[in-house]
Scaffold this active site. Structure first.
Site, short mmCIF file in Angstrom:
data_model
loop_
_atom_site.label_atom_id
_atom_site.label_comp_id
_atom_site.label_asym_id
_atom_site.label_seq_id
_atom_site.Cartn_x
_atom_site.Cartn_y
_atom_site.Cartn_z
N ASP A 133 6.83 14.06 -0.79
CA ASP A 133 7.44 12.91 -0.14
C ASP A 133 8.10 13.41 1.14
OD1 ASP A 133 8.78 10.36 0.38
OD2 ASP A 133 8.58 9.97 -1.77
N ASP A 183 3.22 2.49 0.40
CA ASP A 183 3.51 1.44 1.37
C ASP A 183 2.28 0.55 1.51
OD1 ASP A 183 4.10 -0.09 3.67
OD2 ASP A 183 5.43 1.48 4.42
N ASP A 219 2.27 -3.18 -6.58
CA ASP A 219 2.64 -4.56 -6.89
C ASP A 219 2.22 -5.50 -5.76
OD1 ASP A 219 4.52 -3.67 -5.03
OD2 ASP A 219 6.08 -5.00 -5.80
N GLU A 259 9.77 -1.12 -9.67
CA GLU A 259 8.78 -1.96 -10.33
C GLU A 259 9.45 -3.11 -11.06
OE1 GLU A 259 5.11 -1.45 -13.56
OE2 GLU A 259 6.32 0.27 -12.93
#
Length: 293
Positions: A133, A183, A219, A259
């Site tokens: 990351d 993203d 999502d 989430e």
């Protein structure tokens, strides 16, 4: 999870670093004004490890600077030399040497604050996780969690995962790839920035052993559909679902805070599980093998 990269950058006071001459309350961020050229964390991750060594590509992530707590800063200073990896593209990594064992290694791209990564590492100590990351607070938090929980099977990478895959990992060196909540780049003009593209899968396929599983979750339903189309069309991967389509969330992927927030808003979370197929023998090689001697 990489959802940590989705929030807009907001101006924050500069962080302190351990040893700056002041006492810190754990979990509290404090001001520290750095002089020009002073590294953010002298013994921690570099600001731009690849520097100008490689041509800048279209980035699939948006680095952002945000507040680092004193506890995260302390973890970055203490643990980065032991468990951190700057992705500079200048060397090839021996994963067995990096982890100190010959366990299977899974690459996780984007881990946010690292809670889910730490949970997966704790529940599967026989699998090593190389978690990458660019979010400094998340890097510090994951290192802190690994230290507190005695997790020796986590290493934290800082920088561009594409450079890691292309320049620093050897063929067939990975046993899995996890991309959770990347993203979504929802605007059409930004779709080219999405990570899961044919070119990315071409590269990933060279580093994944046959049988290795690519596990994606999002999502953002339009992105989920794109992921499904791209993975289904790629000749080096096959859907683990016999009927095709999305997979149920496997037990090893924890339900993250991000989430849960999405589910509360009515978002639909889709998981995709695709397996790296066996290496195909080139036609000329196949002819050689089948020719009578």
């Amino acid at each position: 999870m990489s959802d940590s990269l989705n929030a807009p950058e907001t101006p924050q006071p500069a962080e302190t670093v351990p040893g700056a001459g002041s006492h810190h309350t754990p979990g509290v961020s404090v001001r520290h004004t750095r002089t020009k050229g002073e590294p953010r964390f002298p013994d921690g991750p570099q600001a731009d490890p690849a520097g100008s060594h490689f041509e800048r590509r279209i980035r699939s992530f948006q680095p952002r600077r945000s507040r680092v707590t004193a506890g995260q800063a302390d973890a970055l200073q203490r643990l980065w030399p032991k468990w951190g990896l700057d992705i500079d593209g200048q060397r090839v990594i021996d994963l067995a040497e990096l982890f100190g064992n010959a366990h299977p290694v899974v690459l996780e791209i984007g881990f946010g604050m690292g809670e889910a990564t730490a949970q997966m590492a704790a529940e599967d100590p026989g699998t090593d996780i190389l978690a990458v990351d660019v979010h400094t607070p998340g890097q510090g938090n994951l290192l802190n969690l690994a230290d507190q929980q005695g997790l020796s099977n986590v290493r934290v990478g800082n920088g561009d995962a594409i450079i890691l895959l292309r320049e620093m990992l050897t063929p067939d060196s990975l046993d899995g790839l996890r991309v959770y909540f990347p993203d979504p780049w929802p605007k059409k003009r930004h779709h080219k920035r999405r990570l899961i593209q044919p070119e990315f899968l071409d590269l990933a396929a060279t580093r994944l052993r046959p049988g290795a599983v690519v596990h994606c979750a999002t999502d953002w339903e339009p992105y989920a559909e794109q992921m499904l189309d791209v993975l289904t069309a790629h000749p080096e991967f096959e859907n683990t679902q016999a009927e095709g389509g999305f997979a149920p969330r496997p037990g090893h992927r924890p339900l993250t805070r991000f989430e849960g927030q999405g589910l509360d808003k009515g978002h639909v979370v889709n998981d995709l599980l695709f397996r790296r197929v066996q290496h195909r023998v080139r036609q000329s090689e196949q002819h050689r093998l089948e020719s009578p001697r």
